[in-house]
Scaffold this motif. Structure first.
Motif, short mmCIF file in Angstrom:
data_model
loop_
_atom_site.label_atom_id
_atom_site.label_comp_id
_atom_site.label_asym_id
_atom_site.label_seq_id
_atom_site.Cartn_x
_atom_site.Cartn_y
_atom_site.Cartn_z
N ALA A 161 0.83 -1.21 0.00
CA ALA A 161 0.00 0.00 0.00
C ALA A 161 0.86 1.25 0.00
CB ALA A 161 -0.93 -0.01 1.21
N ARG A 162 1.97 1.23 0.74
CA ARG A 162 2.85 2.39 0.77
C ARG A 162 3.54 2.59 -0.57
NH1 ARG A 162 4.45 -0.13 5.57
NH2 ARG A 162 6.63 -0.33 4.89
N GLN A 163 3.96 1.48 -1.19
CA GLN A 163 4.61 1.59 -2.49
C GLN A 163 3.65 2.12 -3.56
OE1 GLN A 163 6.34 -2.50 -2.69
NE2 GLN A 163 8.24 -1.40 -3.08
N ALA A 164 2.39 1.69 -3.49
CA ALA A 164 1.41 2.20 -4.46
C ALA A 164 1.21 3.70 -4.27
CB ALA A 164 0.08 1.46 -4.27
N LEU A 165 1.21 4.15 -3.03
CA LEU A 165 1.07 5.58 -2.77
C LEU A 165 2.30 6.35 -3.26
CD1 LEU A 165 -0.51 7.92 -1.60
CD2 LEU A 165 0.50 7.41 0.64
N PHE A 166 3.49 5.83 -3.01
CA PHE A 166 4.71 6.49 -3.48
C PHE A 166 4.72 6.58 -5.00
CE2 PHE A 166 6.97 4.92 0.57
CZ PHE A 166 6.68 6.11 1.22
N GLN A 167 4.22 5.55 -5.66
CA GLN A 167 4.20 5.57 -7.12
C GLN A 167 3.25 6.65 -7.64
OE1 GLN A 167 6.30 3.78 -9.07
NE2 GLN A 167 5.50 5.11 -10.69
#
Length: 467
Positions: free
Chosen positions: A183-189
């Motif tokens: 979820a954090r990686q999707a937000l960073f992307q």
């Protein structure tokens, strides 16, 4: 040199801004509270990996007088391209520092070049104050994203989504209390797509996060293997104990083993940015069942009595589980659950026995010269189950989550092959037949167990993050 992307986390008070900052920068030192106004001044937090700042977030106080600020901005008609300059003029007015301290605190870093993460919980209808906050942020001209933090169920999410779409480049639902790595990686992307200036830096952040997870898995597997071996082989000559403990050396041994587990857990929590985490004390039991050497709860962590006898191939009936602390080979029985004795476990590995190999777990004839190691065949399983469970909980724990960690007491779900393998290793270790190849095999086994335990949870989180 590429400058790390910088964002200000803004919004109305008590929307979970600090929780989002804490989770995204992996820092549980960020002040998080349920009361309104926990953040009283802008504070910068950096996400550092391998000694390099990869992202900076500024936790800001919430808007307090948004409609008045917007009214000041709109006093003078300006073209859209001139609106950022109008915001700078608002900040340059000397009286505004006293009149609008919260708005000045949050707008200053934005106009210095930060992007915007606007946070709302969408729990109430969109108000004129909310609209004023969003319009002010639009006037800044900075890259901006809106985050809906689902603190509580809401019937207003759709209207918020439609309103936010008019003022922000991206609108995402993000729960900082449950967000694991996908979820954090999707937000960073998504943040990386706000402006080309930050695409490379945030893409690199995601790459380094994946690399760190692989390294962490490898490192913690080795650490757990070393810990497991040290606990299973721990022994102390009675001659080195203080005279006051000679009558109850088992108490000292339990304390040492409990302390070793606590030290491991604390070290992992500190190194992973969870320095505030504590194990919960479960007061519904008359004993402290979160302690490793709480032998009354071993049947919850390892195998049930019947399963243990099946795996160990023990002969005889048993109405309670008993701990053998192996005083120099002598059996010192502690922690009986319901009375009775555990029959000899010498046959637990009969099918795997090598010619001439002795498998007695409970020798009863040697003189007592030392305390330890623990020889109960359930102990290797108990020891490993607790360590793996703690690592799993810590791994999946967002840094905004501040509740105490509770080691859920449950029987091991390993298959019989894995159970027998652990018992094989423990016996070889205690017999002094341990080799480097077995250490490597043990750490590989731990890594596989962690991968299996984490995979389903992370895959589910990844699917949800794409919705």
């Amino acid at each position: 040199m590429t400058t790390a992307p910088q964002f200000c986390v803004v919004g109305h008070p008590n929307q979970g801004k600090s929780s989002i900052v804490s989770t995204l920068v992996e820092n549980d030192a960020v002040r998080v509270g349920v009361e309104s106004g926990t953040t009283r001044e802008a504070e910068r937090f950096e996400f550092v990996l391998n000694g390099k700042v990869l992202l900076a977030l500024t936790d800001t106080p919430g808007f307090q007088r948004a409609r008045q600020v917007l009214a000041w901005l709109q006093q003078v008609p300006v073209a859209p391209a001139e609106r950022p300059a109008r915001v700078r003029a608002f900040l340059a007015e000397p009286s505004h520092q006293q009149q609008f301290p919260d708005e000045v605190a949050l707008l200053s870093p934005i106009m210095a070049g930060s992007g915007i993460l606007f946070v709302t919980d969408a729990s109430s209808p969109v108000s004129t104050t909310d609209e004023a906050e969003m319009e002010i942020l639009r006037w800044t001209g900075q890259p901006r994203m809106a985050l809906i933090n689902p603190i509580a169920p809401s019937n207003h999410s759709q209207s918020w989504q439609l309103t936010l779409n008019q003022s922000f480049q991206w609108v995402r639902v993000f729960n900082p209390m449950t967000a694991t790595l996908p979820a954090r990686q999707a937000l960073f992307q998504a943040m990386a797509e706000l402006t080309p200036d930050w695409t490379a830096a945030l893409t690199e952040l995601n790459r380094q996060l994946l690399h760190r997870e692989q390294q962490r898995l490898q490192q913690v597997s080795i650490e757990l293997a070393d810990y497991w071996c040290a606990q299973l082989s721990f022994r102390q000559p009675l001659s080195l104990l203080p005279p006051s403990l000679l009558k109850q050396p088992e108490v000292w041994l339990q304390q040492q083993l409990d302390q070793a587990e606590s030290q491991l857990f604390e070290q992992l929590a500190q190194s992973w940015g969870h320095g505030q985490s504590e194990l919960a004390r479960q007061l519904d039991w008359p004993i402290e069942r979160d302690r490793l050497m709480n032998t009354e709860t071993w049947y919850l962590w390892g195998l049930q009595q019947k399963e243990l006898l099946l795996v160990s191939g023990g002969a005889g009936m048993a109405t309670g589980a008993v701990l053998d602390l192996g005083l120099g080979g002598s059996s010192l029985m502690l922690g009986a659950l319901s009375g009775g004795v555990l029959g000899s476990a010498a046959g637990w590995l009969a099918s795997k026995q090598l010619p001439g190999k002795k498998l007695g777990w409970l020798p009863l004839s040697q003189e007592r010269h030392y305390i330890g190691p623990v020889q109960h065949p359930n102990f290797p399983l108990v020891l490993m189950a607790r360590a793996l469970t703690f690592v799993q909980l810590l791994w999946l724990r967002p840094h905004a989550e501040r509740s105490r960690l509770a080691l859920t007491t449950q029987a091991s779900d390993w298959d019989k092959k894995a159970q027998v393998q652990l018992l094989q290793w423990s016996k070889q270790l205690q017999q002094g037949k341990w080799k480097a190849t077995q250490s490597h095999a043990l750490s590989d086994w731990i890594r596989e167990q962690l991968q299996q335990r984490l995979h389903s949870t992370l895959m589910q989180e990844q699917q949800q993050s794409l919705i």
